[in-house]
Design an enzyme around this catalytic site. Structure first.
Site, PDB file in Angstrom:
ATOM      1  N   CYS A  97       0.808  -1.217   0.000  1.00  0.00           N
ATOM      2  CA  CYS A  97       0.000   0.000   0.000  1.00  0.00           C
ATOM      3  C   CYS A  97       0.838   1.262   0.000  1.00  0.00           C
ATOM      4  CB  CYS A  97      -0.950   0.034   1.191  1.00  0.00           C
ATOM      5  SG  CYS A  97      -0.124   0.301   2.737  1.00  0.00           S
ATOM      6  N   GLY A 123      -0.436   0.302  -4.982  1.00  0.00           N
ATOM      7  CA  GLY A 123      -1.657  -0.427  -4.686  1.00  0.00           C
ATOM      8  C   GLY A 123      -2.739  -0.083  -5.682  1.00  0.00           C
ATOM      9  N   ASN A 197       0.787   1.284   6.179  1.00  0.00           N
ATOM     10  CA  ASN A 197       1.638   0.555   5.238  1.00  0.00           C
ATOM     11  C   ASN A 197       2.592  -0.304   6.052  1.00  0.00           C
ATOM     12  OD1 ASN A 197       3.172  -0.341   3.085  1.00  0.00           O
ATOM     13  ND2 ASN A 197       4.343   1.550   2.899  1.00  0.00           N
ATOM     14  N   GLY A 198       2.534  -1.613   5.871  1.00  0.00           N
ATOM     15  CA  GLY A 198       3.412  -2.510   6.606  1.00  0.00           C
ATOM     16  C   GLY A 198       2.684  -3.764   7.036  1.00  0.00           C
ATOM     17  N   CYS A 332      13.682  -1.216   3.863  1.00  0.00           N
ATOM     18  CA  CYS A 332      13.470  -2.231   2.830  1.00  0.00           C
ATOM     19  C   CYS A 332      14.248  -1.905   1.564  1.00  0.00           C
ATOM     20  CB  CYS A 332      11.980  -2.354   2.520  1.00  0.00           C
ATOM     21  SG  CYS A 332      11.608  -3.524   1.200  1.00  0.00           S
ATOM     22  N   TYR A 338      12.575  -2.156  -6.752  1.00  0.00           N
ATOM     23  CA  TYR A 338      11.351  -2.392  -7.514  1.00  0.00           C
ATOM     24  C   TYR A 338      10.176  -1.495  -7.154  1.00  0.00           C
ATOM     25  CZ  TYR A 338       7.224  -4.933  -9.228  1.00  0.00           C
ATOM     26  OH  TYR A 338       6.044  -5.268  -9.828  1.00  0.00           O
ATOM     27  N   CYS A 478       9.143 -12.268   2.553  1.00  0.00           N
ATOM     28  CA  CYS A 478       9.072 -11.077   3.398  1.00  0.00           C
ATOM     29  C   CYS A 478       7.748 -11.064   4.132  1.00  0.00           C
ATOM     30  CB  CYS A 478       9.184  -9.823   2.537  1.00  0.00           C
ATOM     31  SG  CYS A 478       8.942  -8.282   3.456  1.00  0.00           S
ATOM     32  N   CYS A 529      17.316  -3.672   5.204  1.00  0.00           N
ATOM     33  CA  CYS A 529      16.878  -5.044   5.456  1.00  0.00           C
ATOM     34  C   CYS A 529      17.090  -5.866   4.192  1.00  0.00           C
ATOM     35  CB  CYS A 529      15.403  -5.069   5.851  1.00  0.00           C
ATOM     36  SG  CYS A 529      14.716  -6.742   6.009  1.00  0.00           S
ATOM     37  N   CYS A 532      14.993 -10.948   2.428  1.00  0.00           N
ATOM     38  CA  CYS A 532      14.568 -11.747   1.270  1.00  0.00           C
ATOM     39  C   CYS A 532      15.758 -12.347   0.532  1.00  0.00           C
ATOM     40  CB  CYS A 532      13.713 -10.908   0.334  1.00  0.00           C
ATOM     41  SG  CYS A 532      14.482  -9.356  -0.179  1.00  0.00           S
TER      42      CYS A 532
END
Length: 598
Positions: A97, A123, A197-198, A332, A338, A478, A529, A532
Site C-alpha cells: 500500500c 496499490g 503501510n506494513g 526495505c 522495484y 518477506c 533489510c 529476502c
C-alpha cells in the site's frame, strides 16, 4: 550519548527539542528536524487491563459497491474464456500500500486524491480517503483504481482542511471492501482514522488477547488491532492513545492517523517502510509514502519521518517525539530495487540513481557479448540504461508494455500460448531479429514470467537472450508488508543459478551480487533489510501467515473465519542473526502474511 539539537518555529511557538541521534534519526545521517516539544512527557501504560470503552459513533461512512468496479472469471469453471492477467503479476513482489496525510489545506481531500494517484503503483486494488470537517470524520472507500473510486461528486462529500488516504493491493481472491483503508472508529473521547503501510508480526497475539476481553473484529486486517488498542488505552490526551497503542506493536508500520483536530504520522523503530514529510507553499503539512506524491501536489520535501518517530500536526504546528529507540534502521532494500517510482527519493537516496548503479554493476561483473540492451518494462528500464551505458551497447525498446489491460481478459476458444504475457508485453521484431540481446529485469520470484518473456523474445527472432537481474536472488519470503510467495515457490530457494537459467531458457543468467549491492550502499549498508536475500530477519518470524499454492483465503465477500485462522503457523524457534548463508537455500523457512497486509 551524543545528541543533536533542533530549533524550529511552529505556528506561534518556538521550541528546542534535544533527542539522541541514535534514537529517531539515523546516527550516520544526523538531520535537522522542524519539530517542537510536548510539554507532557510520554508515559508507559500497562498493556492490558482490557476494559472496553463505550463507543460513540460520530462519523459518516460512504461506500462503493464492493463488486461494481470489476469482474472476474468463474473460479469454479476456469475454462469459461476469462484469463486472469494478474497471474503474471504474481511473479513479482507486491508492495501492499501507499499512504498520504494532509493538514491545513482547504482542499485537503482533493490533494489527497491527487497524491494517491501518484502512489497508484503501490496499490491498485482499493482506495480510500478520510476527511475531517467540523470535527466530523467522513470516509469514502472503494475497490479499484483511485480514478474508479473517486469522482467530483464523491470529493464534494469530503470537505475540510485535513485528510488521510490509502491505496492497497488485495492479497488473495477478490479485493475486499471491508479491508480497504483508511479505517475509522468512534470512541468515548473522540474519533480516529488510520491508514497503514506494513505488517504487524504480533497481530495474532494482540488480536487473541483483545478478543478474549470482548473486542469484536470486522476485518482480517492487522490494522484493526491498532484501533482496538487505542480504544483500551488510558493515556491522555487522546493523541497519546495512538502513541500508547503503537508502543505495543511489533513489525513494520508507517501510519498516518487523523483525529478531530490532529494529524499524526508514525514510523516503526526499524523504519522498514518509507514515510516522508513535506510542506506546501500555504504552510499545509503533507505526509506520503514517496516523494513523487509531494511533487504532484507541489509540496516541498523536508525530510523523512525518522524510524521510531511520532509527528503530531495541529493548530500549534508540528511536534515530534520518539516512540521507542532503535540504534540501527532496517529499511526495505526492495523500495530501491522495484517498489518505488524512479523519480522518488526514498530513505534519503534517489531511486533512479540506485537502479542505474545496479545496471552498471551488472555490466561490469556479468558482461555479455551483445548487440542491444533492452528492459522488461517498466521497473527494469533504469537498470537497463545503466547496463547499456557501462557496456557501451545501445539501449533500445525491445518490449512494449500495454497500460490498458484490466484484471481479466476474454481469450479466444483457440488457446494462445503465454496469453497473459502477450497481452501486456509486445516484442519489437525490428529491434530483436538476428540480435544478441541482453534483457534486464528487476527481480525473479517464481520464474514463470521470465521463461515466457525469453520465449517471446526468441519467437521474435532474437539470436541469443542473456538475462540480467538487478537484484540478488530472492530466497526467503518477506513479512514486513510485502506480498511474496512461500519458500517452496521461490525459484532461487529451490534451484541453482544454472538450473534457473535452464528453466527460463535463456543463454546466460546473472544476478546482482549481494556483496556488490552492500558495497555500493557503503556506510549505509547496515541500515537496510536484506531478509529476502539472506533469510536474516531483523524481527524474528512468528505468528505469520504462510501462503501456499492453492490456499483459499477469505476474500471479504465469501469464506469463513476458519479460512483466515487455519493458515497460522508458529515461526522457527532456532532462527538467529547468523543464519542465512545464501548457498544453503533449502534451510530457510519463509512466511507470508498474505491476508493480513494492506
Amino acid at each position: 550519548m551524543a545528541a543533536s539539537t533542533t530549533t524550529a518555529t511552529t505556528g506561534a511557538a518556538t521550541a528546542i527539542y534535544n533527542f539522541p541521534s541514535s534514537l529517531c534519526s539515523n546516527p550516520r545521517q544526523t538531520q535537522k528536524a522542524p519539530v517542537s516539544l510536548f510539554s507532557k512527557p510520554l508515559q508507559k501504560h500497562a498493556l492490558f487491563p482490557l476494559k472496553q470503552q463505550p463507543h460513540k459513533t460520530d462519523f459518516v461512512v460512504f461506500s462503493k459497491n464492493p463488486i461494481s468496479g470489476f469482474f472476474i472469471g468463474d473460479e469454479k469453471h476456469p475454462d469459461n474464456g476469462f484469463v486472469s492477467v494478474d497471474d503474471d503479476d504474481d511473479d513479482k513482489p507486491r508492495e501492499e500500500c501507499g499512504v498520504v496525510g494532509i493538514y491545513g489545506d482547504p482542499e485537503a481531500s482533493r490533494l489527497c486524491y491527487l497524491a494517491l494517484h501518484a502512489l497508484q503503483h503501490r496499490g491498485q486494488e482499493g482506495a480510500g480517503i478520510v476527511a475531517v470537517n467540523d470535527k466530523v470524520l467522513q470516509t469514502i472507500t472503494g475497490v479499484g483504481l483511485v480514478s474508479d473510486v473517486f469522482n467530483e461528486s464523491k470529493l464534494d462529500q469530503l470537505p475540510g482542511d485535513m485528510a488521510i488516504g490509502h491505496v492497497r493491493y488485495s492479497t488473495a481472491g477478490s479485493s475486499m471492501l471491508k479491508n480497504v483503508q483508511p479505517f475509522v472508529a468512534g470512541y468515548r473521547f473522540g474519533s480516529v482514522g488510520v491508514a497503514h503501510n506494513g505488517n504487524l508480526v504480533n497481530y495474532k497475539t494482540l488480536r487473541a488477547m483483545l478478543e478474549d476481553n470482548g473486542s469484536i473484529f470486522n476485518t482480517s486486517s492487522d490494522t484493526e488491532v491498532v484501533l482496538h488498542l487505542i480504544a483500551i488505552s488510558k493515556a491522555r490526551p487522546f493523541f497519546l492513545r495512538i502513541v500508547d497503542a503503537c508502543e505495543k506493536l511489533e513489525g513494520a508500520y508507517s501510519m498516518v492517523f487523523v483525529t478531530e483536530d490532529k494529524l499524526v504520522a508514525v514510523r516503526d523503530p526499524f523504519g522498514f517502510r518509507p514515510l516522508v514529510m513535506g510542506r506546501r507553499s500555504n504552510g499545509a503539512v503533507v505526509f506520503a509514502s514517496e516523494t513523487c506524491a509531494l511533487d504532484l501536489i507541489e509540496a516541498t520535501y523536508e525530510r523523512e519521518v525518522y524510524p521510531g518517530e511520532v509527528l503530531v500536526v495541529d493548530k500549534d504546528g508540528v511536534q515530534s517525539l520518539c516512540l521507542m529507540p532503535h540504534p540501527e534502521p532496517k529499511q526495505c532494500i526492495f523500495e530501491h530495487i522495484y517498489f518505488a517510482l524512479p523519480n522518488s527519493v526514498v530513505f534519503g537516496k534517489s531511486v533512479y540513481e540506485s537502479r542505474h548503479a545496479f545496471g552498471e554493476i551488472l555490466a561490469t561483473e556479468a558482461p555479455a557479448d551483445c548487440d542491444v540492451v533492452i528492459a522488461v518494462p517498466d521497473s527494469g528500464v533504469v537498470a537497463a540504461l545503466g547496463y547499456a551505458a557501462k557496456a557501451g551497447v545501445p539501449f533500445q525498446q525491445g518490449l512494449i508494455r500495454s497500460h490498458y489491460v484490466g484484471r481479466t481478459f476474454i481469450e479466444p476458444s483457440q488457446k494462445i500460448r503465454d496469453f497473459g504475457v502477450k497481452l501486456k508485453l509486445s516484442p519489437v521484431r525490428g529491434v530483436l531479429e538476428g540480435k544478441r540481446v541482453v534483457v534486464v529485469d528487476d527481480s525473479i520470484v517464481r520464474g514463470t514470467t521470465s521463461s515466457k518473456i525469453v520465449r517471446l523474445l526468441k519467437e521474435a527472432g532474437a539470436k541469443e537472450v542473456h538475462m540480467r537481474i538487478a537484484s540478488p536472488p530472492i530466497i526467503a519470503s518477506c513479512y514486513y508488508g510485502v506480498d511474496t510467495p512461500s519458500s517452496e515457490e521461490l525459484i532461487s530457494n529451490r534451484m541453482s543459478i544454472e538450473e534457473i537459467r535452464d528453466f527460463i531458457g535463456c543463454d546466460s543468467l546473472a544476478f546482482l551480487p549481494f556483496d556488490s549491492l552492500k558495497k555500493l550502499l557503503a556506510k549505509d549498508s547496515p541500515d537496510f533489510c536484506y531478509a529476502c536475500f539472506s533469510g536474516n530477519y531483523p524481527v524474528k518470524p512468528r505468528e505469520v501467515k504462510v501462503k501456499r499454492v492453492g490456499d483459499f483465503m477469505d476474500d471479504g465477500l465469501t469464506g469463513s473465519i476458519e479460512s483466515i485462522d487455519g493458515g497460522w503457523v508458529q515461526g522457527p524457534r532456532n532462527l538467529n542473526e547468523n543464519q542465512g548463508d545464501s548457498s544453503r537455500h533449502g534451510e530457510f523457512i519463509a512466511y507470508n502474511t498474505s491476508n493480513l497486509q494492506h
